[in-house]
Design an enzyme around this catalytic site. Sequence first.
Site, PDB file in Angstrom:
ATOM      1  CD  GLU A  46      -7.241   2.037   6.604  1.00 47.22           C
ATOM      2  OE1 GLU A  46      -7.464   1.662   7.775  1.00 47.22           O
ATOM      3  OE2 GLU A  46      -6.467   1.437   5.847  1.00 47.22           O
ATOM      4  CB  ALA A  57      -1.354  -3.975  11.621  1.00 43.05           C
ATOM      5  CG  MET A  58      -0.584  -4.161   4.750  1.00 43.93           C
ATOM      6  SD  MET A  58      -1.445  -2.600   4.382  1.00 43.93           S
ATOM      7  CE  MET A  58      -2.450  -3.122   2.997  1.00 43.93           C
ATOM      8  CD  GLU A  59      -5.674  -2.910   4.917  1.00 43.55           C
ATOM      9  OE1 GLU A  59      -6.154  -2.089   4.118  1.00 43.55           O
ATOM     10  OE2 GLU A  59      -4.816  -2.603   5.765  1.00 43.55           O
ATOM     11  CG  ASN A  60      -0.731  -7.809   3.417  1.00 43.61           C
ATOM     12  OD1 ASN A  60      -0.685  -6.898   2.619  1.00 43.61           O
ATOM     13  ND2 ASN A  60       0.164  -7.953   4.383  1.00 43.61           N
ATOM     14  CD  GLU A 109      -3.062   0.709   2.311  1.00 45.91           C
ATOM     15  OE1 GLU A 109      -4.275   0.655   2.061  1.00 45.91           O
ATOM     16  OE2 GLU A 109      -2.595   0.570   3.456  1.00 45.91           O
ATOM     17  CG  HIS A 166      -8.851  -3.246   6.817  1.00 45.84           C
ATOM     18  ND1 HIS A 166      -9.492  -2.223   6.168  1.00 45.84           N
ATOM     19  CD2 HIS A 166      -7.950  -2.648   7.654  1.00 45.84           C
ATOM     20  CE1 HIS A 166      -9.009  -1.056   6.583  1.00 45.84           C
ATOM     21  NE2 HIS A 166      -8.081  -1.290   7.490  1.00 45.84           N
ATOM     22  CG  HIS A 222      -8.063  -1.271  12.157  1.00 45.65           C
ATOM     23  ND1 HIS A 222      -8.626  -0.023  12.305  1.00 45.65           N
ATOM     24  CD2 HIS A 222      -7.441  -1.247  10.951  1.00 45.65           C
ATOM     25  CE1 HIS A 222      -8.369   0.706  11.237  1.00 45.65           C
ATOM     26  NE2 HIS A 222      -7.630  -0.020  10.403  1.00 45.65           N
ATOM     27  CD  GLU A 223      -4.688  -3.926  10.246  1.00 48.68           C
ATOM     28  OE1 GLU A 223      -4.774  -4.023   9.002  1.00 48.68           O
ATOM     29  OE2 GLU A 223      -4.571  -2.843  10.829  1.00 48.68           O
TER      30      GLU A 223
END
Length: 875
Positions: A325, A269-272, A129, A306, A302-303
Site C-alpha cells: 500500500e 478500488a481493489m487491485e485484483n 481482502e 499493485h 495506485h491499483e
Amino acid sequence: MTLHDITRAEALRRGALLQVDGYQVDLDLSRAGDRTAADFTARTVIRFRARAGAGTFVDLVASRVHGIELNGRALDPAVCWTGSRILLHDLGEDNELRVTADCPYAASGEGLQRTVDPDGTVHLHTQFEVCAARRVFAVFDQPDLKAPLRLTVTAPDHWEVFSNSPTPRPRPAGPSTARWSFPATPPLPSYVMALVAGPFQVYRSQAVVRGRAIPLALAARASLLEASEVGEILEVTQRGIEYFSTVFGQEYPFAKHDQIFVPDLVPTAMENAGCVTLGEELLPHPRATEALRERRAETVLHELAHMWFGNLVTMNWWDDLWLKEAFATYWAAAAQAETVGHRRVWATFANGKKAAAYQQDALPTARAVCAPVPDTARAATAFDGITYAKGAAVLRQLAAAIGPEDFQAGIRRYFTRHRWGNADLQDFLAAMDHDRADGLAGWSEQWFRTPGHTTVRPDFDLDENGGYSRFAIRQEPGTAPAPLRDHRLAIGCYHLVDGHLVRTDRIETTIAGAHTEVPGMRGRRQPDLLLLNDDDLTYAQARFDERSLTTLREHIGDLSDQLARALCWGTCWNMVYNAEFAARAYVRMALSVLDREPDTALRELLRLRVAAAVERLVHPSWLRTGRRLLADTAHRLALAADAGSDHQLGWVRTMADAAVTRGQTAFLCDLLHHVQALPGLVLDAGLRWTLLRTLVVNGHAGTAEIEEELRRDQSAAGRLHALGVRAARPEPAAKEAAWQQLVSGSELPLPLVTALVGGFQTIPVGGHELLEGYAARYFEVIGELWDRHPYGVARRLAHGLYPRPPVGQRVLDLTERFLLRPDLAPGLRETVGNAGQTMARCLDAQATDLRSWQAHLPKPADSVVRLAFRPGAAR
C-alpha cells in the site's frame, strides 16, 4: 456457527507446512438473477503438498456443505466443518481436497457481492481482502500460500464475465445459461483472486509496451461511462504501464488488464490481479470535476502499481501491508508527477494524504508503519493513513536519502529476487542495502518500526538589525508520545517582494535530538515567512513563529510556489486541529483567498476544511455566524465563477451545505425549482438531492417533496439519496426511524448505511436536542452491531454514529467507561477510542477558538487546557 479469525501464529504454522499447487473452482451462478436464491454452489478442488501424517485446516464460510473428500476419503461435514474451517487430519505428501458447498451472496460487500438494481438487473463482484475468499470457495486464505487459480463459471448467457485470466469464449450450458472456463493464472494470493459478472457495458483496447500488446478492458453498468472518460482512463492506464515497466525493470505481469466500475464496492478500488474493481463514485454525472478526475487517475495508477507491489511480490503476512500500500501510494504519485508536474503532485500529497496521516499518527492508537498484526481482524484496521500516506512519505524520504538511482536499483533487485513469491521488511531492506556501507537498519527502526511523529519549531534570537544572532530547531514529540528522530530538512526564507512572497534563501540541514543549532542561519535577516521542512523532505510537523503566522494571515495567497503554499495551508490546519490557532481566524483567512487559489485540488481541499472548521472546530457560539459567512461567500463566488466551471459547482454545493438564513435557503429553493438559474450550471439528479436536503434540514420542505423527487429519480442512487434525506428531517420520528433501521438485525449494504448515517447525523443549527438521547444508546448497541456486521459496515456504524459535538464531556466519560470493557473487539476499541480522542480535540479547538478570539490573539500552544480524556483508555 463460529467465524474464526485467522491468527498470525496459525498462518505461520500452515505456511511452513503446506505448498499449494493450485485451485480448481467451479461456481454455478445460473440463478443469480432470482432474488429468492440466496446462495450459489461452489465446487472446489485443491491440490497441495504437506508433511505426511500432519493436520491443518482449510477456510470456508458457507450456508451448507454437501460434501468433503480428502484423497478419495469422504469426510463428514458435521464432524470436520466448524462453520468457517474444515479440519483435516492424516495428510499425505501429495493431497487432493474436494469440497462442494452452497455459499451465500453478500449484501454488505465481503465475498461475492450481489447488487440488484431497481429494474431487477443483477451485477456481481468479489471483494476478498483481507480473508473473504473463504466466503466463495474453500481456500487457504492467507497471503503467503500463493497458487494458480483455474476458474469455471456458469451464468446467464447475456452476461459479461471477468476474472484474473483473459475471458474465454463461453459455451452453452443450458437454457439461457453459458459456461466460461478461464485458463489458469500465475501464482496468486487468495485476496486478489476475482470474479465480476453481469450485463456490463464493455470498452476494449490495448496498451502496446516495447512491442507487447496488452489487452485492456473498461466496463461499467450501462450508460455510466462516457466516451471521453473511457479515452482518458485508458490513456492513464497506457502511460502507467509504460512508466512502471520501465522504472521497475519488470514487464506488466499479467495477460491483460481489466478495470470494472462496480456498484456497492466497499473500498474505493481493489487491485485484483488483472481484474481491478473501482467504485462507481469515481464516475459522477453529468461530468467529473477536475479534482475528481485527478483523484480517479491517481486511483487507476495506485491499483496498477499493485500489479507489481502486492500481486507479483506479496507480503508474507499483514504485518507488511505497507509493502504494497505504501509503495502503490508513492509510485502512483510519482507516475502522476511525470504528467502534471512534480511540485503540484507532491503539494497535493502533502496537504491531503500526508496531513491526514499526521492527524492519525497523533492519536493514542498510533502504530508503526510496519507493526505486528496478530490476526485478520486486526489486519482490517491497518488500511489507514499510517500504512498508505506515512508509509509513502517515508519511502520518499528514503529515495531522497540514498538517491533516486540507488532507490530504483534496489526496487529492481527486490522484484528480481522475489518475483511471484513473498517478502517482508527485511527482504526489502536487503535489496536496498546492496553494497551500502552505512546500512539501513537504524534508519528503518526509526521510520518503519516506530509510531508517532515529532514537531519542529524555530528557536532564535534577533540582533538590533533584525538578523538572527542565534538560530536553532527544537524537536519535540507530537501529541502522542514519540521518540525524537533524525531529520534531513530544508529551511526556507521567504520575503515580500513587489507584493509576492518569494523564497530568497534555502538551507538544508540535519537535526537530531531535542535541540539542533543551525550556524548557517546566523547573520541572516529575519524573513517575513520562515518555513521549516520546506520542500517537504521529512515526516515532521512544522510550526511557525509569530511573524510568519502574521504574514500568512495577510499574504498566504501571495505565495506563488505551489508546494510551499500547500505546506503552509497544511500546517495552519494542523495548528487549528491541535488547538494552537483560532479556527475562525483560519476560516476568515481561507475565505479571503479561495477565489484566487489556482490549484484545483488545493482549492477543493480548502473548501472542505473550511466547512469542517465551521462545523466542528469553531466555538458553538460562532457556528451560525460561521455558516452564514461561508454560505454568503459561496453565493458570491458561485455568481462570479465561470459558467459551467468546477468552481461554480463546488461553491453551489458549499452554499447548500452551509446555508442557514432564510435568504440563503430561498436562493437554493429558487435554483431547485428553476426560478433562478446560474449560467452553465447543470442541475443533475445529485445536485437536486443536495439542494433538497438543505431545504428539508432547514424546515422548508418535507416528505411530500422527497417523494416527488424520488418519482423523478428512480435510480439506485436516487433511492439512497431519498433514504438519507428522509433521515435528515428535523423531526424526532425521522431520527428514530433511521436509528431503528441501522440497529435492526438485517444485513445492511454499505451504501445504505452511509446514506442513513449521514442523514441521521445531519441537524439544523441549534437542533442538537434531536440527537441528545442517542449518545447513551450508542454505547449500549455498538458492541453487538460490530460483532454482527462485516468490518466495512461495522466500522462505518461505529465511526458514523459516534455522538458529535457539542455533547462534550459527558460523551467522553461514556467513552472512557466503554473502553474499560475487557470483551471489546480490537477494531471496535480502536475506532471508538479514536473517535473519543477526536471529540476531545474538537472541544479543545473550540475552547481555544473562543479564548483566542476574545483576546484577538492565537492561543499559545503551551497554555492549551485539555479536556479530561485519558488516552491510555483507547489502547
